[in-house]
Design a protein around this motif. Structure first.
Motif, mmCIF file in Angstrom:
data_model
loop_
_atom_site.group_PDB
_atom_site.id
_atom_site.type_symbol
_atom_site.label_atom_id
_atom_site.label_comp_id
_atom_site.label_asym_id
_atom_site.label_seq_id
_atom_site.Cartn_x
_atom_site.Cartn_y
_atom_site.Cartn_z
ATOM 1 N N ALA A 690 0.805 -1.130 -0.308
ATOM 2 C CA ALA A 690 0.007 0.005 -0.152
ATOM 3 C C ALA A 690 0.804 1.340 -0.079
ATOM 4 C CB ALA A 690 -0.915 0.129 1.012
ATOM 5 N N ILE A 691 1.974 1.288 0.911
ATOM 6 C CA ILE A 691 2.868 2.474 0.850
ATOM 7 C C ILE A 691 3.505 2.674 -0.414
ATOM 8 C CG2 ILE A 691 4.965 3.349 1.869
ATOM 9 C CD1 ILE A 691 4.161 1.620 4.588
ATOM 10 N N GLN A 692 3.954 1.461 -0.992
ATOM 11 C CA GLN A 692 4.740 1.695 -2.424
ATOM 12 C C GLN A 692 4.086 2.074 -3.436
ATOM 13 O OE1 GLN A 692 7.885 -1.581 -3.057
ATOM 14 N NE2 GLN A 692 7.000 -2.518 -1.238
ATOM 15 N N SER A 693 2.639 1.908 -3.311
ATOM 16 C CA SER A 693 1.509 2.207 -4.510
ATOM 17 C C SER A 693 1.453 3.764 -4.272
ATOM 18 C CB SER A 693 0.348 1.621 -4.322
ATOM 19 O OG SER A 693 -0.521 2.107 -2.832
ATOM 20 N N CYS A 694 1.792 4.445 -3.294
ATOM 21 C CA CYS A 694 1.613 5.798 -3.031
ATOM 22 C C CYS A 694 3.001 6.686 -3.249
ATOM 23 C CB CYS A 694 1.037 6.254 -1.700
ATOM 24 S SG CYS A 694 -0.588 5.502 -1.272
ATOM 25 N N ILE A 695 3.922 6.171 -3.547
ATOM 26 C CA ILE A 695 5.360 6.940 -3.613
ATOM 27 C C ILE A 695 6.073 6.920 -4.828
ATOM 28 C CG2 ILE A 695 5.820 6.326 -1.020
ATOM 29 C CD1 ILE A 695 7.802 4.441 -2.153
ATOM 30 N N ARG A 696 6.651 7.669 -5.221
ATOM 31 C CA ARG A 696 7.402 7.871 -6.543
ATOM 32 C C ARG A 696 8.490 6.816 -6.695
ATOM 33 N NH1 ARG A 696 9.061 14.015 -5.705
ATOM 34 N NH2 ARG A 696 10.184 12.883 -3.999
ATOM 35 N N PHE A 709 8.926 1.163 9.084
ATOM 36 C CA PHE A 709 9.340 1.469 7.637
ATOM 37 C C PHE A 709 9.834 3.090 7.858
ATOM 38 C CE2 PHE A 709 6.102 -1.510 7.116
ATOM 39 C CZ PHE A 709 6.797 -2.564 6.231
ATOM 40 N N VAL A 710 10.743 3.278 6.816
ATOM 41 C CA VAL A 710 11.124 4.657 6.689
ATOM 42 C C VAL A 710 11.058 5.006 5.205
ATOM 43 C CG1 VAL A 710 13.547 6.256 6.616
ATOM 44 C CG2 VAL A 710 13.070 4.478 8.648
ATOM 45 N N LEU A 711 10.645 6.320 4.817
ATOM 46 C CA LEU A 711 10.432 6.886 3.824
ATOM 47 C C LEU A 711 11.444 7.893 3.536
ATOM 48 C CD1 LEU A 711 6.773 6.907 2.361
ATOM 49 C CD2 LEU A 711 8.784 6.364 1.007
ATOM 50 N N ILE A 712 12.049 8.121 2.616
ATOM 51 C CA ILE A 712 13.078 9.306 2.442
ATOM 52 C C ILE A 712 12.997 9.993 1.007
ATOM 53 C CG2 ILE A 712 15.534 9.996 2.271
ATOM 54 C CD1 ILE A 712 16.027 7.545 4.054
#
Length: 788
Positions: A690-696, A709-712
């Protein structure tokens, strides 16, 4: 080394004729017999080591002409000569035999000298022809290789931007080549040479190059595209074709012409219902028709942001039934013919992991990049040394035997011929080395037969690094074995010593001698004081500071953003990277050392000799490709996110990022306790997806540990950052876990915005995440200036 006898297949329904020929030829050749044409074809299919066929014309069931027709259809005649021996002596019979591909025609009765001489001449002629063909193929391969690296980089840029699997380009090339080879066996309508097949499969990498110009939001949209959005996406085929057409020398480059055809017309369909030009039937170039099927198959069998992957069987049925558009019926037959082989090949490629590449660090990639270009050490040891230095060998697949050069066998005290080498005690040809070689050999073809790798093994009395170069041997497209050369590689040994055995503490004299030993291998060897941004050299009985800053060498005006010496200093160990300056690529190894108790970083720089023409945008993507190449090593197996290892070895050294988010899956322990660990695993996978579907694609997503999880984000505006975090929170809430429909998911997100170092930002984001948990607020976002 004993020379292998040529193998001759005698095909004649009359036993007396076969006996006469056998007696005449037995002493000089290996002999096989077949009593009719059908049996002969079965033998040819089973035994790929046949060198010549002696064929009668008049036979029951299948005559000699029909055998020639079948051999031509199966492409045997490309490498296997046929001499007709028949009592049919009229001109019509001879002309028909020659037209069907016979090499020579001998009438009965014959004299023994004549038949012996003509067999020898034919074998000699074909041997010379094979060598000539091999040389031509090598030249073609070298010419194509000049373009392949850049083409694959460009293809992978599109993949990366389009959110597709890193294997998509590889799969397209594999399927394209297999389809074209099968098409050549099935029909001669398209007249494709081996060179054409190689060019088309290489050019297939650029089929979607036009997607560079399409908005990423549309390309990676998880739901169905609107009509307007689909019209925008459809433009990629004509945009990509025009891009290729503007390349200099386009009209004189076969590779670019094939790439243009593929790029523009791979979305056309055989019935005219494709785009952009609505071409019908064979108006569509065969190159584009084949890539079209390959692209559809891989799209069906791969997971995308908008769908799950179909099985091989489902995808085949959908394509053959016309659910994905109408394709050339002949190509569909070819696809069905190669179905099982294709499935096995793609599965093997997807699960293949070369142990020489998937290693502890990206240093393996650095070594691979420049090891073949390294100059030899000047101070070579004496040629009279008594221990093993070099060995040539040949492996015969038919006999399962290795033939070793006489001098090497003598030096090592082993036999010149080793049968069944995987069971032999001699360590180089043991089971593990044979497996490593076999894995590499799987990647070769008769057009690309070269193998190049390094081996660390006991040979004789010492364990050393050896450079292994081998070339596979083929009869047409049939594998026969390989020949190779094994040489002690002093350059790789020096690098290995740096990696594994380097001392951390030196006196001045020791470091001076060590640096001198490295100067013959590396372009630059220097000591770095990263805190003062100075470089130094060991000269005049002391360490002397070099005028200027250490980053002057890289033509920079300020400190390197990702300073490799700083990484090595902090880790008290080693660090590796590639550096780009203008059109040059530099491989760098940095090692923490202490000289007379003062800390330094020893920096080793190697400049590649090849010019790789990449623009500034391409340099960044090339680096990302290298990281992707080691994906298995740095990817979390369960979620597909980057692993904590990737953070520790790369990400924590990034000095300037726009924003960081810490994301925690809520109630993870309760899910494990109530539903079991399998449910917990499925929940973590669902949250990650779900997270990966929302990021670039450029955002860095890491499984930091357990349920965290960490998002940078390296380049994002504050409003977009905030919106993205709320979008993630909502998307997770709407996510369902397969087989656990009543299980509800949610996350708590802490986000920190403002340019800062990654480590500092993570600490602040973590603090905000726990604030959110205490206040039961799913998203907490603040700017750096608002947090202590």
């Amino acid at each position: 080394m004993p020379k292998r006898k040529a193998k001759i297949l005698i095909v004649d329904d009359a036993q007396i004729n076969r006996i006469i020929l056998c007696e005449l030829l037995r002493d000089q050749y290996q002999i096989l017999e077949a009593e009719d044409g059908k049996k002969a074809l079965e033998i040819m299919k089973e035994d790929k080591m046949i060198d010549l066929v002696l064929l009668d014309i008049v036979m029951p069931n299948m005559d000699g002409y029909q055998v020639l027709e079948k051999m031509k259809e199966q492409r045997y005649l490309e490498y296997l000569p046929v001499i007709i021996i028949s009592s049919e002596g009229n001109t019509t019979s001879m002309e028909k035999a020659y037209e069907l591909g016979a090499t020579d025609y001998i009438r009965r009765p014959f004299e023994s000298y004549i038949i012996n001489r003509r067999i020898k001449n034919t074998l000699m002629l074909y041997e010379k022809q094979k060598k000539l063909v091999h040389l031509v193929e090598q030249q073609i391969q070298k010419r194509v290789n000049n373009n392949t690296t850049l083409i694959n980089v460009l293809g992978h840029i599109v993949e990366f931007r389009n959110g597709e699997s890193g294997l998509h380009i590889q799969h397209i090339q594999t399927i394209t080549k297999m389809l074209l080879l099968q098409l050549g066996k099935k029909s001669h309508e398209y007249k494709l040479s081996d060179a054409d097949i190689l060019l088309i499969s290489t050019a297939s990498s650029l089929h979607d190059i036009g997607k560079i110009s399409i908005d990423e939001k549309i390309l990676n949209k998880p739901g169905r595209l609107t009509k307007d959005e689909f019209e925008i996406v459809k433009q990629h085929s004509s945009i990509g074709a025009e891009m290729l057409k503007t390349v200099p020398n386009y009209n004189n480059n076969d590779l670019l012409e094939y790439a243009y055809q593929i790029c523009r017309w791979h979305h056309e369909r055989y019935d005219g219902h494709g785009y952009p030009d609505g071409l019908v039937g064979d108006q569509i170039p065969i190159s584009a028709q084949v890539v079209s099927i390959a692209d559809v198959y891989d799209a069906l069998t791969s997971e995308r942001c908008y769908k799950k992957a179909y099985s091989h069987e489902q995808a085949m049925k959908m394509i053959v039934d016309g659910q994905c558009g109408v394709f050339n019926p002949l190509l569909l037959e070819c696809l069905c013919d190669i179905s099982e082989e294709m499935k096995a090949s793609l599965f093997e490629n997807e699960n293949y992991a070369d142990q020489a590449v998937v290693s502890k660090m990206t240093d393996e990639l650095v070594i691979k990049q420049f090891r073949s270009e390294m100059p030899k050490e000047k101070n070579n040891e004496s040629q009279n040394r008594k221990f093993f230095q070099e060995m040539t060998f040949e492996y015969d697949a038919f006999k399962d035997a290795v033939y070793i050069s006489s001098q090497a066998a003598k030096d090592l005290g082993i036999d010149e011929i080793i049968y069944h080498p995987k069971n032999h005690e001699f360590s180089f040809f043991n089971k593990s080395t044979i497996k490593l070689l076999k894995d590499k050999l799987k990647e070769t073809t008769h057009l690309n037969p070269e193998v190049d790798l390094k081996i660390y093994a006991h040979i004789g009395k010492q364990k050393q690094w050896y450079h292994l170069q081998a070339s596979t041997r083929w009869n047409g497209s049939v594998y026969k074995g390989f020949v190779g050369k094994l040489v002690k590689d002093n350059n790789i040994q020096v690098i290995h010593n740096i990696q594994e055995n380097i001392s951390l503490k030196y006196t001045y004299t020791e470091i001076k001698d060590f640096i001198e030993s490295l100067k013959d291998i590396f372009t630059v060897v220097r000591l770095i004081d990263f805190q003062k941004h100075q470089s130094a050299k060991a000269e005049n009985d002391q360490i002397e500071i070099i005028e200027g800053n250490c980053y002057d060498y890289w033509k920079r005006k300020d400190v390197c953003v990702n300073c490799i010496s700083k990484q090595a200093y902090i880790k008290k160990g080693q660090a590796f990277k590639l550096e780009f300056v203008d059109y040059n690529i530099y491989a760098i190894i940095a090692q923490y050392v202490e000289v007379d108790e003062r800390p330094w970083v020893l920096e080793l720089v190697y400049k590649t000799k090849e010019d790789i023409i990449l623009g500034a945008h391409g340099k960044t993507r090339f680096l990302e490709n290298i990281v992707t190449y080691n994906k298995e090593y740095y990817t979390d197996v369960l979620t597909g996110a980057y692993s904590r290892r990737y953070y520790e070895e790369y990400v924590q050294y990034i000095n300037d990022v726009s924003a960081v988010a810490m994301i925690d899956a809520d109630n993870f322990k309760a899910i494990n306790d109530q539903y079991g660990h399998n449910a917990g695993d499925q929940a973590i996978k669902a949250v990650s997806k779900a997270i990966q579907s929302c990021i670039r694609p450029d955002d860095i997503f890491i499984r930091y540990g357990g349920d965290e999880f960490v998002l940078i984000f390296q380049d994002i505006h504050y409003d977009a950052f905030t919106t993205r975090l709320y979008q993630i929170s909502e998307c997770v809430k709407q996510t369902k876990v397969d087989d656990y429909e009543d299980l509800s998911l949610s996350t708590t997100v802490g986000g920190i915005y403002g340019n800062s170092k990654v480590n500092d930002a993570i600490k602040k984001a973590d603090k905000l995440m726990y604030e959110g948990k205490k206040s039961k607020c799913s998203v907490v976002v603040k700017k750096t200036s608002e947090v202590d």
